[in-house]
Every structure is written in C-alpha cells, then in structure tokens.
Design a protein around this motif. Structure first.
Motif: not given
Length: 123
Positions: A23-50
């Motif tokens: 009865s164990q359910t399988e989880t899937r890993k999803v990786v997110f990459e948030i950019l402010a602009e092309e090749k400029q990473p955006m740290p500290g962005v909160n990602i939430m499941i609504k």
C-alpha cells in the motif's frame, strides 16, 4: 489447541504486513530551476503546492534550484518572492521544471527532453 491459534495469529499478522508493504505510494522527484533572467539564478523563491494539506513547499538554493518529492503531479504550483505571486500547473511525467521570470516562461522536461513550454500567470 494453543499451537493452532498461534499459527493462525502468525498467518493473519503476516497477511497484514504484506498488505502494508504493497500500500506504499510511490513518490516522484521534481527538480525546479528558477531564473530571474537567462543564466541568472533566483535564490530564496518559495515553491508551494497550492491547496495542499499539510502544506508542501520548499525554497530555492543559491543556484536557484529546489526539489520536491510528490505523489501526485497533477497539482498547481505557486511561486512567491519579493513581488507578485506566480502560478502554473505541473504536468504528469515531469522531472525537471525551468522557470524564467523575466520572460514569464516555464519549460517542462522529462528525461532531459522538452515536454511543453508555457506562460506564467501572475496575480
């Protein structure tokens, strides 16, 4: 008589143990990459499941990357940081999501191939 009851008890407990394993359910890993602009990473962005209960969320690291382990991929994602909130729908079979905030675009990947491109909605 006691020996017979003990055998039935062991049998019943074994069956419940096996049912619990399957009865164990399988989880899937999803990786997110948030950019402010092309090749400029955006740290500290909160990602939430609504509308998740309990709340499922994470935050991007200094490289603008974060990951979530999810059971259901058919969910709405909400991004929040300084400024407006952004939302988009997550797709099935996705393992990587790339968001460009300046271009207001989201790209969905599965096994290093682009599945779909879309626009971000702000509110």
């Amino acid at each position: 008589m006691k020996n017979r009851k003990a055998k039935y008890l062991i049998l019943v407990l074994s069956i419940f143990g096996l049912l619990n394993c399957y009865s164990q359910t399988e989880t899937r890993k999803v990786v997110f990459e948030i950019l402010a602009e092309e090749k400029q990473p955006m740290p500290g962005v909160n990602i939430m499941i609504k509308n998740s209960k309990p709340t499922i969320e994470t935050q991007t690291d200094i490289n603008g990357k974060a990951e979530l382990n999810l059971i259901d991929l058919n969910v709405d994602i909400e991004l929040s940081f300084l400024g407006p909130r952004i939302k988009f729908k997550l797709l099935e079979n996705v393992d990587f999501v790339k968001v460009n905030l300046k271009k207001r675009r989201v790209i969905y990947y599965s096994k290093n191939k682009i599945l779909k491109k879309g626009k971000l909605k702000g509110y």
